[in-house]
Design a protein around this motif. Structure first.
Motif, PDB file in Angstrom:
ATOM      1  N   GLU A   1      40.313  49.878  24.567  1.00 60.02           N
ATOM      2  CA  GLU A   1      41.291  50.316  23.573  1.00 60.02           C
ATOM      3  C   GLU A   1      42.499  49.382  23.567  1.00 60.02           C
ATOM      4  O   GLU A   1      43.082  49.097  22.523  1.00 60.02           O
ATOM      5  CB  GLU A   1      41.729  51.749  23.866  1.00 60.02           C
ATOM      6  CG  GLU A   1      42.624  52.350  22.788  1.00 60.02           C
ATOM      7  CD  GLU A   1      42.920  53.812  23.021  1.00 60.02           C
ATOM      8  OE1 GLU A   1      43.961  54.288  22.525  1.00 60.02           O
ATOM      9  OE2 GLU A   1      42.128  54.483  23.713  1.00 60.02           O
ATOM     10  N   GLU A   2      42.845  48.908  24.780  1.00 63.95           N
ATOM     11  CA  GLU A   2      43.967  47.963  24.899  1.00 63.95           C
ATOM     12  C   GLU A   2      43.532  46.541  24.570  1.00 63.95           C
ATOM     13  O   GLU A   2      44.276  45.780  23.936  1.00 63.95           O
ATOM     14  CB  GLU A   2      44.534  48.004  26.321  1.00 63.95           C
ATOM     15  CG  GLU A   2      45.130  49.329  26.735  1.00 63.95           C
ATOM     16  CD  GLU A   2      46.385  49.658  25.963  1.00 63.95           C
ATOM     17  OE1 GLU A   2      47.187  48.724  25.707  1.00 63.95           O
ATOM     18  OE2 GLU A   2      46.571  50.832  25.603  1.00 63.95           O
TER      19      GLU A   2
ATOM     20  N   PRO B   1      48.562  55.479  41.449  1.00 72.81           N
ATOM     21  CA  PRO B   1      49.859  55.264  40.784  1.00 72.81           C
ATOM     22  C   PRO B   1      49.794  54.228  39.672  1.00 72.81           C
ATOM     23  O   PRO B   1      50.552  54.306  38.697  1.00 72.81           O
ATOM     24  CB  PRO B   1      50.777  54.791  41.925  1.00 72.81           C
ATOM     25  CG  PRO B   1      50.120  55.269  43.173  1.00 72.81           C
ATOM     26  CD  PRO B   1      48.653  55.219  42.901  1.00 72.81           C
ATOM     27  N   LEU B   2      48.893  53.246  39.804  1.00 70.50           N
ATOM     28  CA  LEU B   2      48.778  52.196  38.793  1.00 70.50           C
ATOM     29  C   LEU B   2      48.016  52.681  37.565  1.00 70.50           C
ATOM     30  O   LEU B   2      48.058  52.035  36.511  1.00 70.50           O
ATOM     31  CB  LEU B   2      48.074  50.975  39.389  1.00 70.50           C
ATOM     32  CG  LEU B   2      48.757  50.329  40.597  1.00 70.50           C
ATOM     33  CD1 LEU B   2      47.912  49.183  41.146  1.00 70.50           C
ATOM     34  CD2 LEU B   2      50.155  49.833  40.221  1.00 70.50           C
TER      35      LEU B   2
ATOM     36  N   PRO C   1      49.313  51.303  30.896  1.00 72.47           N
ATOM     37  CA  PRO C   1      47.986  50.787  31.243  1.00 72.47           C
ATOM     38  C   PRO C   1      48.041  49.494  32.066  1.00 72.47           C
ATOM     39  O   PRO C   1      48.713  48.542  31.682  1.00 72.47           O
ATOM     40  CB  PRO C   1      47.338  50.537  29.872  1.00 72.47           C
ATOM     41  CG  PRO C   1      48.027  51.488  28.963  1.00 72.47           C
ATOM     42  CD  PRO C   1      49.448  51.572  29.462  1.00 72.47           C
ATOM     43  N   ASP C   2      47.385  49.515  33.198  1.00 74.08           N
ATOM     44  CA  ASP C   2      47.262  48.341  34.062  1.00 74.08           C
ATOM     45  C   ASP C   2      45.792  47.928  34.017  1.00 74.08           C
ATOM     46  O   ASP C   2      44.938  48.589  34.620  1.00 74.08           O
ATOM     47  CB  ASP C   2      47.700  48.684  35.487  1.00 74.08           C
ATOM     48  CG  ASP C   2      47.699  47.480  36.412  1.00 74.08           C
ATOM     49  OD1 ASP C   2      46.711  46.720  36.396  1.00 74.08           O
ATOM     50  OD2 ASP C   2      48.676  47.301  37.168  1.00 74.08           O
ATOM     51  N   ILE C   3      45.487  46.888  33.262  1.00 73.87           N
ATOM     52  CA  ILE C   3      44.102  46.501  33.005  1.00 73.87           C
ATOM     53  C   ILE C   3      43.351  46.204  34.295  1.00 73.87           C
ATOM     54  O   ILE C   3      42.224  46.677  34.503  1.00 73.87           O
ATOM     55  CB  ILE C   3      44.035  45.292  32.056  1.00 73.87           C
ATOM     56  CG1 ILE C   3      44.678  45.627  30.715  1.00 73.87           C
ATOM     57  CG2 ILE C   3      42.587  44.853  31.859  1.00 73.87           C
ATOM     58  CD1 ILE C   3      44.034  46.763  29.974  1.00 73.87           C
ATOM     59  N   ASP C   4      43.951  45.428  35.191  1.00 71.44           N
ATOM     60  CA  ASP C   4      43.277  45.093  36.446  1.00 71.44           C
ATOM     61  C   ASP C   4      42.978  46.336  37.261  1.00 71.44           C
ATOM     62  O   ASP C   4      41.893  46.461  37.849  1.00 71.44           O
ATOM     63  CB  ASP C   4      44.135  44.125  37.267  1.00 71.44           C
ATOM     64  CG  ASP C   4      44.177  42.725  36.677  1.00 71.44           C
ATOM     65  OD1 ASP C   4      43.265  42.394  35.894  1.00 71.44           O
ATOM     66  OD2 ASP C   4      45.109  41.975  36.989  1.00 71.44           O
ATOM     67  N   ALA C   5      43.925  47.257  37.324  1.00 69.66           N
ATOM     68  CA  ALA C   5      43.726  48.492  38.081  1.00 69.66           C
ATOM     69  C   ALA C   5      42.616  49.330  37.467  1.00 69.66           C
ATOM     70  O   ALA C   5      41.777  49.909  38.183  1.00 69.66           O
ATOM     71  CB  ALA C   5      45.023  49.288  38.141  1.00 69.66           C
ATOM     72  N   MET C   6      42.579  49.427  36.141  1.00 67.91           N
ATOM     73  CA  MET C   6      41.534  50.214  35.479  1.00 67.91           C
ATOM     74  C   MET C   6      40.150  49.595  35.701  1.00 67.91           C
ATOM     75  O   MET C   6      39.165  50.305  35.930  1.00 67.91           O
ATOM     76  CB  MET C   6      41.832  50.353  33.995  1.00 67.91           C
ATOM     77  CG  MET C   6      42.994  51.294  33.696  1.00 67.91           C
ATOM     78  SD  MET C   6      43.144  51.740  31.943  1.00 67.91           S
ATOM     79  CE  MET C   6      43.711  50.188  31.242  1.00 67.91           C
ATOM     80  N   LEU C   7      40.077  48.275  35.655  1.00 70.89           N
ATOM     81  CA  LEU C   7      38.791  47.608  35.878  1.00 70.89           C
ATOM     82  C   LEU C   7      38.303  47.830  37.310  1.00 70.89           C
ATOM     83  O   LEU C   7      37.116  48.115  37.536  1.00 70.89           O
ATOM     84  CB  LEU C   7      38.900  46.117  35.581  1.00 70.89           C
ATOM     85  CG  LEU C   7      39.002  45.728  34.106  1.00 70.89           C
ATOM     86  CD1 LEU C   7      39.305  44.240  33.968  1.00 70.89           C
ATOM     87  CD2 LEU C   7      37.710  46.075  33.367  1.00 70.89           C
TER      88      LEU C   7
END
Length: 451
Positions: free
Chosen positions: A112-113, A76-77, A82-88
């Protein structure tokens, strides 16, 4: 790990990758982190809209080694803004499971962000490393890592050609006899045409070469780093490249190597010139066939034929993860306590089949043994370190179990427990693995054990 020592586990590298956990302290064992996870789950259920509640559940789930579930929690995140922590965090999990394309996509989305995101750039380095795309590492600017030094990046950028080019001499399979099987397997290899004696050790990163031999062969060190080894000891490790490495009927060209003293160590009366690590085995469908005293290297495309031939003889197929450059991790159990994660490192010599830090023994209820420095004990960091032994009623890897084994304490320093960013409960090694023919399939990310 050899002679009760590690082959190559670089603390500086792991810290640079940002994998050390911020929420689980060294003093907390698995049970305490599971309690934190349960509290976080209840808090999220009470207020799903609370800022950071779902991410905290996913992060703690990751820290206890439930990677696939953690990825599900992150979905869901990842779906909306964009949730940077979730993507990392999701990229770390995709990397662990060998889904490097997906990990790279997530990291590029982060960049990109935030074009200067150092954790994303650092992780991208190791995706290029694992996929043999060294030339693409030049996309990462030298000043783009916030002053951090990643020795493997310097090493990769020194390559003008693709690493690990495979040349088969006859067919797409070769058998390399063990000249010693116990206490650890030793084979004959050739580096730049020179015949050498090498240990096989999945606790090592690439091919490890003794510095005296590297000098004689004219191999120049590109860069260096400080590595941490058994007992928490440290040593300088050089990174370089060799023109060729031959194992039986196959030759690898443009080979990354680590330079570390091995000449003072003997296995079965043979002085070691080098060590064959995970980075080399990863280029093949590799089988350590202990019962028949041999290493079998197949082309990675030959998996279908291998599984067909092995049908009916498979004891278990165990999924594994790969962290950092070479840490192979798989689910295990100790004295009937499951849900654990073991580093599968074939290089622990001697009687013990397993070694664990204090927090693991505390979690399982095994008293800490008395320790002392044993004569002849030596690891990759050189010198001796204090160890003790404990009895193991049952040790498991996947569904495989063995009884009445010996464990070792003292080789894994306390910080190893959370060093990888998640709990590493212990290290399972030769005296367990050597009962099987053990195949590493890096395409499917699974270990196949046959009798």
């Amino acid at each position: 790990m050899y002679g009760q020592g590690f082959a190559a586990a670089a603390v500086c590298l792991l810290l640079m990758m940002g994998t050390v956990s911020a929420s689980a302290e060294v003093g907390e064992h698995r049970g305490a982190v599971l309690e934190q996870l349960e509290e976080a789950r209840r808090a999220y259920e009470a207020d799903p809209s609370a800022d950071g509640a779902l991410y905290r559940c996913a992060k703690l789930t990751y820290e206890v080694g439930h990677f696939e579930h953690a990825l599900e929690l992150l979905e869901p995140l990842l779906a909306g803004k964009p949730d940077i922590d979730a993507m990392l965090l999701a990229s770390r999990i995709e990397y662990l499971t060998g889904r490097y394309d997906r990990a790279e996509e997530l990291l590029l989305d982060v960049l990109e962000e935030e074009p200067d995101n150092v954790p994303a750039l650092s992780k991208l380095v190791f995706i290029y490393y694992q996929t043999n795309r060294y030339a693409e590492s030049r996309r990462i600017p030298a000043d783009g890592l916030g002053g951090r030094k990643i020795p493997h990046l310097d090493m990769m950028q020194a390559f003008d050609e693709k690493p690990y080019h495979v040349e088969w001499h006859q067919g797409r399979e070769t058998v390399v006899p063990f000249i010693v099987t116990d206490p650890l397997p030793v084979i004959t290899v050739e580096v730049n045409g020179r015949e050498l004696t090498a240990l096989i050790d999945t606790g090592g990163d690439s091919f490890i070469l003794d510095p005296a031999i590297a000098s004689e062969l004219g191999i120049e060190i590109v860069t260096s780093m400080t590595g941490m080894f058994a007992g928490g000891m440290e040593a300088e490790v050089g990174l370089a490249k060799a023109a060729s490495l031959s194992l039986g009927g196959v030759t690898l060209h443009s080979v990354p190597i680590a330079v570390l003293p091995t000449g003072g160590m003997e296995i079965g009366g043979h002085t070691l010139d080098g060590i064959v690590g995970t980075g080399v085995l990863k280029q093949f469908l590799s089988t350590l066939d202990y019962p028949n005293d041999r290493l079998i290297l197949r082309d990675r495309s030959a998996a279908g034929a291998f599984y067909s031939d092995a049908a009916g003889r498979i004891e278990d197929t165990v999924p594994f993860y790969l962290q950092s450059t070479h840490f192979l991790l798989a689910p295990g159990s100790l004295n009937g306590v499951g849900g654990m994660l073991f580093h599968v490192d074939s290089g622990l010599a001697g009687t013990p089949a397993f070694t664990a830090p204090a927090l693991t023994l505390d979690y399982v209820g095994i008293p800490l043994p008395e320790v002392e420095v044993h004569e002849g004990s030596i690891g990759g960091g050189g010198g001796g370190f204090a160890t003790g032994t404990f009895e193991i009623a049952e040790l498991g890897l996947g569904r495989l179990t063995q009884s009445d084994l010996t464990g070792s304490f003292g080789g894994l320093p306390p910080q190893s427990y959370m060093l990888l960013g998640f709990i590493q409960d212990g290290l399972i090694s030769h005296n367990f693995l050597s009962q099987y023919s053990w195949t590493l399939d890096f395409e499917r990310m699974e270990m196949v054990f046959t009798r």
